[in-house]
Design a protein around this motif. Structure first.
Motif, PDB file in Angstrom:
ATOM      1  N   LEU A  96      39.744  48.941  32.867  1.00 17.50           N
ATOM      2  CA  LEU A  96      40.885  49.824  33.694  1.00 17.50           C
ATOM      3  C   LEU A  96      40.398  51.226  34.107  1.00 17.50           C
ATOM      4  O   LEU A  96      40.696  51.769  35.021  1.00 17.50           O
ATOM      5  CB  LEU A  96      42.291  49.371  33.331  1.00 17.50           C
ATOM      6  CG  LEU A  96      42.612  48.168  33.250  1.00 17.50           C
ATOM      7  CD1 LEU A  96      44.081  47.873  32.922  1.00 17.50           C
ATOM      8  CD2 LEU A  96      42.577  47.539  34.658  1.00 17.50           C
ATOM      9  N   ASP A 101      40.613  47.676  39.147  1.00 20.02           N
ATOM     10  CA  ASP A 101      41.820  47.547  39.538  1.00 20.02           C
ATOM     11  C   ASP A 101      42.842  46.890  39.041  1.00 20.02           C
ATOM     12  O   ASP A 101      44.025  46.961  39.451  1.00 20.02           O
ATOM     13  CB  ASP A 101      41.581  46.975  41.295  1.00 20.02           C
ATOM     14  CG  ASP A 101      40.806  47.975  42.048  1.00 20.02           C
ATOM     15  OD1 ASP A 101      41.053  49.219  42.819  1.00 20.02           O
ATOM     16  OD2 ASP A 101      39.400  47.606  41.956  1.00 20.02           O
ATOM     17  N   GLY A 102      42.311  45.648  38.429  1.00 18.33           N
ATOM     18  CA  GLY A 102      43.478  44.924  37.955  1.00 18.33           C
ATOM     19  C   GLY A 102      42.679  43.875  36.803  1.00 18.33           C
ATOM     20  O   GLY A 102      41.188  43.875  36.775  1.00 18.33           O
ATOM     21  N   LEU A 126      50.848  47.399  41.848  1.00 13.95           N
ATOM     22  CA  LEU A 126      50.128  47.355  40.598  1.00 13.95           C
ATOM     23  C   LEU A 126      50.315  45.841  40.020  1.00 13.95           C
ATOM     24  O   LEU A 126      51.151  45.168  39.823  1.00 13.95           O
ATOM     25  CB  LEU A 126      50.674  48.174  39.475  1.00 13.95           C
ATOM     26  CG  LEU A 126      50.179  48.508  38.079  1.00 13.95           C
ATOM     27  CD1 LEU A 126      48.480  48.893  38.283  1.00 13.95           C
ATOM     28  CD2 LEU A 126      50.947  48.966  37.193  1.00 13.95           C
ATOM     29  N   VAL A 132      49.848  46.057  31.772  1.00 12.13           N
ATOM     30  CA  VAL A 132      49.086  47.316  31.615  1.00 12.13           C
ATOM     31  C   VAL A 132      49.845  48.170  30.833  1.00 12.13           C
ATOM     32  O   VAL A 132      49.230  49.140  30.343  1.00 12.13           O
ATOM     33  CB  VAL A 132      49.032  47.926  33.293  1.00 12.13           C
ATOM     34  CG1 VAL A 132      48.410  49.483  33.276  1.00 12.13           C
ATOM     35  CG2 VAL A 132      48.101  47.130  34.128  1.00 12.13           C
ATOM     36  N   THR A 205      46.165  51.925  39.905  1.00 14.26           N
ATOM     37  CA  THR A 205      45.619  51.445  38.574  1.00 14.26           C
ATOM     38  C   THR A 205      45.385  52.660  37.850  1.00 14.26           C
ATOM     39  O   THR A 205      46.052  52.950  36.804  1.00 14.26           O
ATOM     40  CB  THR A 205      44.976  50.420  38.467  1.00 14.26           C
ATOM     41  OG1 THR A 205      45.119  49.154  39.333  1.00 14.26           O
ATOM     42  CG2 THR A 205      44.741  50.001  37.069  1.00 14.26           C
ATOM     43  N   GLN A 206      44.557  53.362  38.455  1.00 18.85           N
ATOM     44  CA  GLN A 206      43.989  54.763  37.776  1.00 18.85           C
ATOM     45  C   GLN A 206      44.957  55.851  37.664  1.00 18.85           C
ATOM     46  O   GLN A 206      45.267  56.552  36.787  1.00 18.85           O
ATOM     47  CB  GLN A 206      42.658  55.194  38.498  1.00 18.85           C
ATOM     48  CG  GLN A 206      41.375  54.511  37.987  1.00 18.85           C
ATOM     49  CD  GLN A 206      41.462  53.040  38.552  1.00 18.85           C
ATOM     50  OE1 GLN A 206      41.391  52.501  39.535  1.00 18.85           O
ATOM     51  NE2 GLN A 206      41.573  52.291  37.418  1.00 18.85           N
TER      52      GLN A 206
END
Length: 220
Positions: A96, A101-102, A126, A132, A205-206
């Motif tokens: 990640l 992205d996941g 997300l 996460v 995500t980032q």
């Protein structure tokens, strides 16, 4: 147009199972397979998939390095969904951080697999925000990552952008954020785009990882 997917896993049975689940959907098409991350770059260039579903642990080139390679060398790269056996896996968190992205568990139910591919392809919320958050709490720097903190400081987010980032970290979609803030969805999309641009983040995500590692959002 269907969401096109490239499957990358060194276990043929895993690839076959994923293919069967995904190709049962009218809006998803598996366009290719590979047994190792080393084969990803040429296949992405050839097939131009929307999503690469890739095992995080492979013998020659693992999912972390393959993710870095794709994002470094491919213009307009696909979304990357890493596949893992273990939920609380440091390899997943590193993937990640590298730009995936996941992530998806190999034992996930068919409906969860389909949902994950669609959600990652859309990029409007997300995937598995609680997981996460747990990974960030376990393997992140506890808000002490100086580089991430510097990025947040330089970003100079507006009050509304900061609020949107916090809601992104909670896993709210653009539509859900719009309802929470009583604004239009297009307004939220503009705020999300501004947050990503200011943070230099490829996707939500980032941005969320940066928010956790800088201490802007507490993962606990």
């Amino acid at each position: 147009m269907p969401v096109t997917v490239l499957l990358v896993d060194d276990e043929p049975l895993v690839r076959a199972g994923l293919r069967a689940v995904l190709e049962a959907q009218p809006d998803i098409e598996v366009v290719g397979e590979a047994a190792d991350g080393a084969a990803v770059i040429p296949l992405v260039r050839q097939l131009r998939p929307d999503v690469v579903a890739m095992d995080v642990r492979m013998p020659l080139l693992d999912g972390i390095e393959a993710t870095r390679a794709v994002l470094r060398t491919i213009e307009d790269p696909p979304k990357i969904l890493v596949i893992t056996t273990f939920e609380n896996d440091e390899y997943v968190y590193e993937a990640l951080r590298a730009g995936a992205d996941g992530f998806l568990l190999k034992r996930a139910r068919p409906a969860e697999i389909v949902h994950a591919v669609r959600l990652v392809a859309e990029g409007e919320s997300l995937l598995f925000p609680a997981s996460v958050r747990q990974l960030a709490a376990e393997y992140g720097d506890g808000g002490g990552n100086r580089a991430a903190r510097a990025v947040l400081e330089r970003a100079r987010l507006t009050e509304r952008e900061a609020e949107v980032l916090r809601l992104m970290a909670r896993g709210l979609s653009n539509a859900e954020i719009a309802a929470r803030l009583v604004v239009g969805t297009e307004t939220v999309k503009s705020h999300v785009s501004a947050v990503l641009a200011k943070l230099g983040a490829r996707d939500r995500t980032q941005a969320v990882i940066a928010a956790y590692e800088s201490g802007f959002v507490a993962p606990g």
